[in-house]
Write a protein that holds these residues in place. Structure first.
Motif, PDB file in Angstrom:
ATOM      1  N   MET A  11       0.836  -1.197   0.000  1.00  0.00           N
ATOM      2  CA  MET A  11       0.000   0.000   0.000  1.00  0.00           C
ATOM      3  C   MET A  11       0.872   1.248   0.000  1.00  0.00           C
ATOM      4  O   MET A  11       1.918   1.285   0.646  1.00  0.00           O
ATOM      5  CB  MET A  11      -0.921  -0.091   1.226  1.00  0.00           C
ATOM      6  CG  MET A  11      -1.042   1.136   2.056  1.00  0.00           C
ATOM      7  SD  MET A  11      -2.009   0.785   3.515  1.00  0.00           S
ATOM      8  CE  MET A  11      -2.451   2.434   3.963  1.00  0.00           C
ATOM      9  N   ALA A  12       0.423   2.212  -0.755  1.00  0.00           N
ATOM     10  CA  ALA A  12       1.193   3.464  -0.828  1.00  0.00           C
ATOM     11  C   ALA A  12       1.049   4.215   0.493  1.00  0.00           C
ATOM     12  O   ALA A  12       0.010   4.127   1.133  1.00  0.00           O
ATOM     13  CB  ALA A  12       0.665   4.303  -1.972  1.00  0.00           C
ATOM     14  N   ASN A  13       2.077   4.923   0.911  1.00  0.00           N
ATOM     15  CA  ASN A  13       1.952   5.637   2.184  1.00  0.00           C
ATOM     16  C   ASN A  13       1.239   6.985   2.022  1.00  0.00           C
ATOM     17  O   ASN A  13       0.945   7.428   0.906  1.00  0.00           O
ATOM     18  CB  ASN A  13       3.314   5.778   2.874  1.00  0.00           C
ATOM     19  CG  ASN A  13       4.261   6.649   2.099  1.00  0.00           C
ATOM     20  OD1 ASN A  13       3.844   7.532   1.350  1.00  0.00           O
ATOM     21  ND2 ASN A  13       5.551   6.408   2.260  1.00  0.00           N
ATOM     22  N   PHE A  14       0.981   7.592   3.162  1.00  0.00           N
ATOM     23  CA  PHE A  14       0.187   8.816   3.207  1.00  0.00           C
ATOM     24  C   PHE A  14       0.770   9.928   2.319  1.00  0.00           C
ATOM     25  O   PHE A  14       0.065  10.541   1.519  1.00  0.00           O
ATOM     26  CB  PHE A  14       0.107   9.269   4.668  1.00  0.00           C
ATOM     27  CG  PHE A  14      -0.781  10.443   4.890  1.00  0.00           C
ATOM     28  CD1 PHE A  14      -2.154  10.310   4.761  1.00  0.00           C
ATOM     29  CD2 PHE A  14      -0.254  11.676   5.233  1.00  0.00           C
ATOM     30  CE1 PHE A  14      -2.991  11.384   4.974  1.00  0.00           C
ATOM     31  CE2 PHE A  14      -1.083  12.764   5.438  1.00  0.00           C
ATOM     32  CZ  PHE A  14      -2.454  12.616   5.308  1.00  0.00           C
ATOM     33  N   ALA A  15       2.099  10.147   2.472  1.00  0.00           N
ATOM     34  CA  ALA A  15       2.746  11.220   1.719  1.00  0.00           C
ATOM     35  C   ALA A  15       2.636  10.992   0.212  1.00  0.00           C
ATOM     36  O   ALA A  15       2.379  11.934  -0.554  1.00  0.00           O
ATOM     37  CB  ALA A  15       4.207  11.328   2.134  1.00  0.00           C
ATOM     38  N   THR A  16       2.775   9.733  -0.208  1.00  0.00           N
ATOM     39  CA  THR A  16       2.660   9.425  -1.640  1.00  0.00           C
ATOM     40  C   THR A  16       1.246   9.735  -2.129  1.00  0.00           C
ATOM     41  O   THR A  16       1.057  10.333  -3.190  1.00  0.00           O
ATOM     42  CB  THR A  16       2.971   7.926  -1.894  1.00  0.00           C
ATOM     43  OG1 THR A  16       4.171   7.602  -1.209  1.00  0.00           O
ATOM     44  CG2 THR A  16       3.112   7.631  -3.361  1.00  0.00           C
ATOM     45  N   HIS A  17       0.255   9.323  -1.327  1.00  0.00           N
ATOM     46  CA  HIS A  17      -1.130   9.581  -1.721  1.00  0.00           C
ATOM     47  C   HIS A  17      -1.412  11.071  -1.865  1.00  0.00           C
ATOM     48  O   HIS A  17      -2.011  11.513  -2.841  1.00  0.00           O
ATOM     49  CB  HIS A  17      -2.095   8.977  -0.692  1.00  0.00           C
ATOM     50  CG  HIS A  17      -2.333   7.524  -0.906  1.00  0.00           C
ATOM     51  ND1 HIS A  17      -2.724   7.015  -2.119  1.00  0.00           N
ATOM     52  CD2 HIS A  17      -2.227   6.461  -0.080  1.00  0.00           C
ATOM     53  CE1 HIS A  17      -2.859   5.703  -2.030  1.00  0.00           C
ATOM     54  NE2 HIS A  17      -2.554   5.346  -0.801  1.00  0.00           N
ATOM     55  N   VAL A  18      -0.979  11.843  -0.881  1.00  0.00           N
ATOM     56  CA  VAL A  18      -1.222  13.292  -0.932  1.00  0.00           C
ATOM     57  C   VAL A  18      -0.513  13.889  -2.157  1.00  0.00           C
ATOM     58  O   VAL A  18      -1.111  14.639  -2.932  1.00  0.00           O
ATOM     59  CB  VAL A  18      -0.722  13.983   0.360  1.00  0.00           C
ATOM     60  CG1 VAL A  18      -0.824  15.501   0.231  1.00  0.00           C
ATOM     61  CG2 VAL A  18      -1.525  13.518   1.552  1.00  0.00           C
ATOM     62  N   GLY A  19       0.745  13.515  -2.336  1.00  0.00           N
ATOM     63  CA  GLY A  19       1.539  14.081  -3.429  1.00  0.00           C
ATOM     64  C   GLY A  19       0.968  13.776  -4.799  1.00  0.00           C
ATOM     65  O   GLY A  19       0.746  14.685  -5.606  1.00  0.00           O
ATOM     66  N   VAL A  20       0.685  12.498  -5.050  1.00  0.00           N
ATOM     67  CA  VAL A  20       0.202  12.113  -6.384  1.00  0.00           C
ATOM     68  C   VAL A  20      -1.182  12.706  -6.650  1.00  0.00           C
ATOM     69  O   VAL A  20      -1.451  13.222  -7.737  1.00  0.00           O
ATOM     70  CB  VAL A  20       0.204  10.574  -6.555  1.00  0.00           C
ATOM     71  CG1 VAL A  20      -0.395  10.174  -7.896  1.00  0.00           C
ATOM     72  CG2 VAL A  20       1.616  10.031  -6.420  1.00  0.00           C
ATOM     73  N   ALA A  21      -2.063  12.664  -5.636  1.00  0.00           N
ATOM     74  CA  ALA A  21      -3.410  13.231  -5.817  1.00  0.00           C
ATOM     75  C   ALA A  21      -3.317  14.729  -6.103  1.00  0.00           C
ATOM     76  O   ALA A  21      -4.047  15.254  -6.954  1.00  0.00           O
ATOM     77  CB  ALA A  21      -4.269  12.977  -4.584  1.00  0.00           C
TER      78      ALA A  21
END
Ligand SMILES: [Zn+2]
Length: 238
Positions: free
Chosen positions: A1-11
């Motif tokens: 699973m992608a981590n929080f920072a990755t999710h925020v950044g990519v979104a």
């Protein structure tokens, strides 16, 4: 699973790029584009509200508390005293933090219904209705907001799925197929409930014609295509 920072950044990147593309067509203004980027980024962390103690859950709950508190203040201003408003806000906070959050944590399964396209549709429609009814967004802008929230949501699901591919070992991790799915195959009653809620929500969403004129219109994409490449490449100026 992608981590929080990755999710925020990519979104954030995907929704800002999408908002920029619509901005270039002249169908939305720069302020609207900015707000839509933020909404898309929020959508990108939304699916992980089912992850128990995780940060996304708290952020989403605080965000939701702020929204409800805001509309409460708006409606109560003038008729209620400051003290009454403060008491109401504190009570609301207690309800959110100690009652709703607790119920929510007990009733969710990570990677269950919250990681599904059906939930993305539901959240998008819910946000469309809320932003129209509570924040008084005009119909087309409310729909755009819901659309961007759903977009961020879908980006999250795809990212989770991407992270379940072990590129080094070239094999699939156990979690493959648990994030990007149309419905929740394990609990059919969740799907039925969600579909019923979607049908109800559709009664409350604002008219779509203006939104369709922007998003469902070939002319918009023609314009996007025309503005995609620079009119003159830097080396042509030499
Ligand atoms: Zn996730």
């Amino acid at each position: 699973m992608a981590n929080f920072a990755t999710h925020v950044g990519v979104a954030a990147v995907v929704s800002t790029m999408t908002a920029t593309a619509y901005l270039a067509t002249g169908r939305i203004d720069s302020y609207e584009a900015l707000v839509l980027s933020v909404i898309g980024t929020l959508g990108g962390i939304l699916p992980d509200i089912d992850a128990g103690h995780a940060r996304p859950l708290r952020i989403i709950f605080v965000g939701f508390y702020a929204l409800v508190a805001f509309s409460l203040v708006q409606q109560g201003a003038g008729s209620l005293s400051i003290l009454e408003m403060w008491l109401l806000l504190i009570m609301l906070y207690i309800v959110f933090q100690y009652v709703l959050l607790d119920i929510f944590k007990r009733s969710t399964v990570h990677r269950g219904i919250y990681h599904s396209i059906l939930m993305a549709v539901f959240m998008g429609l819910l946000f469309t209705s809320i932003s129209h009814a509570w924040f008084q967004f005009p119909a087309h802008y409310a729909w755009l907001s819901g659309f961007f929230l759903g977009l961020g949501f879908i980006v999250h699901l795809l990212l989770d799925e991407l992270y379940s591919v072990d590129f080094n070992g070239r094999r699939l991790k156990k979690s493959f197929g648990t994030a990007f799915k149309l419905i929740n195959p394990k609990q059919w009653q969740h799907n039925v409930l969600l579909i019923a809620l979607i049908v109800v929500l559709l009664q409350y969403t604002p008219p779509t014609w203006q939104f369709k004129r922007i998003v469902w219109n070939p002319a918009t994409y023609e314009k996007m295509g025309q503005g995609f490449f620079p009119k003159q490449w830097p080396w042509e100026k030499l």
